[in-house]
Design an enzyme around this catalytic site. Structure first.
Site, mmCIF file in Angstrom:
data_model
loop_
_atom_site.group_PDB
_atom_site.id
_atom_site.type_symbol
_atom_site.label_atom_id
_atom_site.label_comp_id
_atom_site.label_asym_id
_atom_site.label_seq_id
_atom_site.Cartn_x
_atom_site.Cartn_y
_atom_site.Cartn_z
ATOM 1 N N CYS A 1 -1.196 0.865 7.323
ATOM 2 C CA CYS A 1 -2.623 0.563 7.500
ATOM 3 C C CYS A 1 -3.038 -0.675 6.696
ATOM 4 O O CYS A 1 -3.202 -1.756 7.247
ATOM 5 C CB CYS A 1 -3.499 1.756 7.099
ATOM 6 S SG CYS A 1 -3.252 3.220 8.122
ATOM 7 N N ARG A 2 -3.220 -0.500 5.379
ATOM 8 C CA ARG A 2 -3.834 -1.570 4.586
ATOM 9 C C ARG A 2 -2.955 -2.812 4.418
ATOM 10 O O ARG A 2 -3.403 -3.932 4.674
ATOM 11 C CB ARG A 2 -4.242 -1.022 3.203
ATOM 12 C CG ARG A 2 -5.370 -0.009 3.284
ATOM 13 C CD ARG A 2 -5.498 0.766 1.998
ATOM 14 N NE ARG A 2 -4.360 1.654 1.790
ATOM 15 C CZ ARG A 2 -4.148 2.367 0.695
ATOM 16 N NH1 ARG A 2 -5.004 2.280 -0.316
ATOM 17 N NH2 ARG A 2 -3.110 3.172 0.592
ATOM 18 N N SER A 3 -1.710 -2.623 3.969
ATOM 19 C CA SER A 3 -0.908 -3.827 3.658
ATOM 20 C C SER A 3 -0.470 -4.616 4.893
ATOM 21 O O SER A 3 -0.483 -5.856 4.850
ATOM 22 C CB SER A 3 0.270 -3.506 2.735
ATOM 23 O OG SER A 3 1.167 -2.606 3.329
ATOM 24 N N ASP B 1 -7.795 4.144 1.098
ATOM 25 C CA ASP B 1 -6.830 4.562 2.113
ATOM 26 C C ASP B 1 -7.595 5.093 3.330
ATOM 27 O O ASP B 1 -8.326 6.073 3.215
ATOM 28 C CB ASP B 1 -5.966 5.665 1.490
ATOM 29 C CG ASP B 1 -4.861 6.121 2.407
ATOM 30 O OD1 ASP B 1 -4.888 5.762 3.598
ATOM 31 O OD2 ASP B 1 -3.979 6.836 1.919
ATOM 32 N N ASN C 1 2.424 1.501 4.212
ATOM 33 C CA ASN C 1 2.720 0.236 4.901
ATOM 34 C C ASN C 1 2.480 0.353 6.417
ATOM 35 O O ASN C 1 3.190 -0.262 7.208
ATOM 36 C CB ASN C 1 4.153 -0.242 4.600
ATOM 37 C CG ASN C 1 4.459 -1.673 5.035
ATOM 38 O OD1 ASN C 1 5.568 -1.979 5.440
ATOM 39 N ND2 ASN C 1 3.494 -2.563 4.981
ATOM 40 N N CYS D 1 0.876 -1.177 0.000
ATOM 41 C CA CYS D 1 0.000 0.000 0.000
ATOM 42 C C CYS D 1 0.908 1.220 0.000
ATOM 43 O O CYS D 1 2.101 1.114 -0.326
ATOM 44 C CB CYS D 1 -0.969 -0.020 1.183
ATOM 45 S SG CYS D 1 -0.176 0.004 2.803
HETATM 46 P P1 4NP Z 1 -1.623 2.921 4.063
HETATM 47 O O1 4NP Z 1 -2.165 4.313 4.632
HETATM 48 O O2 4NP Z 1 -1.113 3.183 2.660
HETATM 49 O O3 4NP Z 1 -2.825 2.033 4.055
HETATM 50 O O4 4NP Z 1 -0.540 2.468 5.007
HETATM 51 C C1 4NP Z 1 -1.366 5.465 4.631
HETATM 52 C C2 4NP Z 1 -0.546 5.718 5.705
HETATM 53 C C3 4NP Z 1 0.231 6.858 5.730
HETATM 54 C C4 4NP Z 1 0.188 7.738 4.666
HETATM 55 C C5 4NP Z 1 -0.622 7.483 3.593
HETATM 56 C C6 4NP Z 1 -1.395 6.342 3.566
HETATM 57 N N1 4NP Z 1 0.974 8.924 4.712
HETATM 58 O O5 4NP Z 1 0.882 9.710 3.754
HETATM 59 O O6 4NP Z 1 1.713 9.138 5.669
#
Ligand code: 4NP
Length: 156
Positions: free
Chosen positions: A14-16, A125, A12, A9
């Site tokens: 939240c989702r993955s 997201d 790294n 994702c």
């Molecule tokens: P993820 O969510 O891609 O599901 O881990 C996010 C976590 C942090 C950020 C973006 C998406 N960020 O921009 O910091």
């Protein structure tokens, strides 16, 4: 079924890592060996961090303990993994840019293509949203992980 799967994702956190935790639990439950699972992010911004505390809390309510430490995806991952599974269009575009050659594009897959109970074209997201977003992500990921594992066990 000797396979190595990498969930990807953006951050790294939240989702993955949630996909990784869900898949690990499912693999245990189904008694499947020789499936290696990891996750990584397109961004290296959160490298070394545990998953977002909101995601850890929501996942724990469903029995998933998320202990992965964030890391950035690398070009070498295309040599080390058999499947690299992105969560949305942006992840898939970024993975294509990172692939060592177009030949490796066939390793890139879309998580929601394995959903069987829900129709969705991406895992949204949840980072800037509310608590409902995290549960929605977990619902989609549980569905997709089950579909993916079913596909892999039928395929082998
Ligand atoms: P993820 O969510 O891609 O599901 O881990 C996010 C976590 C942090 C950020 C973006 C998406 N960020 O921009 O910091």
């Amino acid at each position: 079924m000797d396979r190595k799967i990498l969930f990807v994702c953006l951050g790294n956190i939240c989702r993955s890592p949630a996909a990784e935790g869900i898949m690990q639990k499912l693999v245990q439950k189904w008694g499947i060996e020789s499936l290696e699972i990891d996750s990584a992010g397109v961004l290296g911004y959160h490298a070394g961090e545990l998953p977002d505390s909101r995601m850890r809390t929501h996942a724990l309510k469903r029995g998933y303990v998320l202990s992965h430490r964030s890391r950035q995806v690398t070009m070498n991952d295309f040599y080390n993994f058999d499947m690299i599974i992105g969560m949305d269009d942006r992840n898939i575009d970024d993975l294509r840019d990172l692939a060592p050659s177009p030949e490796e594009w066939k390793k890139i897959h879309r998580m929601t293509d394995y959903c069987r109970k829900t129709t969705a074209d991406h895992v949204p997201d949840p980072y800037y949203g509310g608590s409902q977003g995290f549960d929605h992500v977990l619902d989609l990921l549980e569905d997709a992980c089950e579909g993916l594992l079913t596909f892999l066990t039928q395929d082998s």
